[in-house]
Scaffold this active site. Structure first.
Site, PDB file in Angstrom:
ATOM      1  N   HIS A 117      30.640  65.231  65.092  1.00 15.68           N
ATOM      2  CA  HIS A 117      32.191  64.432  65.285  1.00 15.68           C
ATOM      3  C   HIS A 117      32.065  63.178  64.359  1.00 15.68           C
ATOM      4  O   HIS A 117      33.223  63.074  63.883  1.00 15.68           O
ATOM      5  CB  HIS A 117      32.141  63.971  66.844  1.00 15.68           C
TER       6      HIS A 117
ATOM      7  N   ARG B 288      21.072  54.162  74.196  1.00 18.31           N
ATOM      8  CA  ARG B 288      21.107  54.541  73.157  1.00 18.31           C
ATOM      9  C   ARG B 288      19.527  55.343  72.628  1.00 18.31           C
ATOM     10  O   ARG B 288      19.843  55.953  71.656  1.00 18.31           O
ATOM     11  CB  ARG B 288      21.667  53.720  71.914  1.00 18.31           C
TER      12      ARG B 288
ATOM     13  N   VAL C   8      24.216  55.889  60.322  1.00 21.56           N
ATOM     14  CA  VAL C   8      25.027  55.857  61.531  1.00 21.56           C
ATOM     15  C   VAL C   8      24.160  56.519  62.671  1.00 21.56           C
ATOM     16  O   VAL C   8      24.764  56.571  63.903  1.00 21.56           O
ATOM     17  CB  VAL C   8      26.381  56.676  61.328  1.00 21.56           C
ATOM     18  N   MET C   9      23.039  56.983  62.379  1.00 17.24           N
ATOM     19  CA  MET C   9      22.142  57.786  63.671  1.00 17.24           C
ATOM     20  C   MET C   9      21.901  56.530  64.572  1.00 17.24           C
ATOM     21  O   MET C   9      21.875  55.438  64.239  1.00 17.24           O
ATOM     22  CB  MET C   9      21.092  58.508  63.145  1.00 17.24           C
TER      23      MET C   9
ATOM     24  N   HIS D 184      22.012  47.458  67.792  1.00 16.22           N
ATOM     25  CA  HIS D 184      23.065  48.070  68.202  1.00 16.22           C
ATOM     26  C   HIS D 184      22.670  48.960  69.619  1.00 16.22           C
ATOM     27  O   HIS D 184      22.198  49.914  69.557  1.00 16.22           O
ATOM     28  CB  HIS D 184      23.375  49.279  67.052  1.00 16.22           C
TER      29      HIS D 184
END
Length: 311
Positions: free
Chosen positions: A11, A90, A120-121, A177
């Protein structure tokens, strides 16, 4: 020639690719995915669009040797279904993404890639650090999206509550994050005015605003099963800052000498990646939160195989 590559065209990777092609940002784009049919399908779909675009992008698939002269490499692989029952954690992807790093890092290294890698993982900070170590790239040339997106979510929530455009909200979300992130309210202003004074005047609870911002990603995930547009926008903006040598001041996941780990905090992004990691004059309480968040990331990093215990 601006040459981009994306490892992982799920995605997020597909949205990054679509943005690069439709905005005419990439002259050449390499798509790499273990599912070759998916990579081929994305290539064909993007190629079909080009007769209706004002720009042209040469698109190739599944060739690591193409990374040798690539300017920007996005790594967007993962297992989104690991988050389906993760209750906001996450780290649910950690066992998958660390194996992905072990698989792709030697291939990236063997290709001779010497551009800027944008991870971005998830979990973003720990995996970005792992990619840097495993590829052997200089720390300034490996960065993660980190709290760039979390800061945008804070700006949106604050903007909505103060009835201003999110772009007129400045300041930072710092740290992981993930759940140990926090908004450094001492850095936040609305239309140039300190938010703490404005919030008191309006009777707004900053802790409530922070909770809203923190939950933004999970609100999206619960509705469509993944997030894509906002994180892809953040990744592409970081890449533009590199190729335009913009010297953009923004939060991202980059290496901190002070905390001996990657962690989300402001940096200057230019042609060499992280030009400078910035240190903000935050409050003692915020400093403690940042140290705690960075310490958590470092502890998780040290559980990974074949990592240096000292940076």
């Amino acid at each position: 020639m601006r040459k981009y590559a994306i490892i992982g065209v799920g995605h997020v990777g597909a949205t990054v690719a679509y943005t690069l092609v439709c905005q005419g940002i990439a002259d050449e784009l390499i798509l790499i995915d273990k599912n070759e049919k998916k990579a081929r399908a994305e290539q064909l779909d993007l190629q079909d669009s080009q007769a209706r675009l004002d720009s042209h992008t040469t698109i190739k698939i599944n060739d690591y040797s193409e990374l040798a002269d690539t300017d920007i490499l996005f790594v967007t692989s993962g297992n989104i279904h690991a988050l389906d029952h993760a209750s906001g954690n996450r780290w649910a992807e950690f066992e998958y993404t660390r194996e992905i790093v072990q698989d792709i890092a030697p291939k990236i290294k063997a290709s001779g890639f010497n551009g800027v890698l944008i991870d971005v993982m998830n979990p973003c900070d720990c995996i970005t650090y792992y990619l840097q170590q495993a590829t052997g790239l200089p720390a300034n040339r490996v960065l993660g999206t980190g709290t760039f997106l979390d800061t945008a979510r804070m700006q949106k929530v604050v903007g909505e509550n103060f009835n201003v455009d999110a772009k007129n909200v400045t300041g930072y979300t710092l740290g992981e994050h993930g759940e140990s992130q926090f908004v450094a309210w001492s850095t936040v202003s609305v239309n140039g005015l300190p938010i703490e004074e404005l919030a008191e005047e309006k009777g707004l609870d900053l802790e409530d605003l922070e909770t809203q911002a923190r939950g933004g990603g999970w609100a999206v995930h619960s509705g469509k099963g993944y997030t894509s547009y906002a994180i892809a926008t953040c990744a592409v903006k970081l890449s533009r800052a590199v190729l335009d040598d913009a010297n953009l001041a923004c939060p991202c996941s980059c290496y901190s000498d002070k905390y001996n780990t990657y962690v989300g905090h402001p940096a200057i992004i230019g042609k060499d990646g992280v030009v400078e990691a910035l240190r903000l004059p935050i409050t003692d309480e915020e400093e403690q939160k940042l140290a705690k968040s960075a310490g958590f990331i470092r502890e998780k990093f040290e559980t990974l195989p074949n990592v240096k215990q000292e940076a």
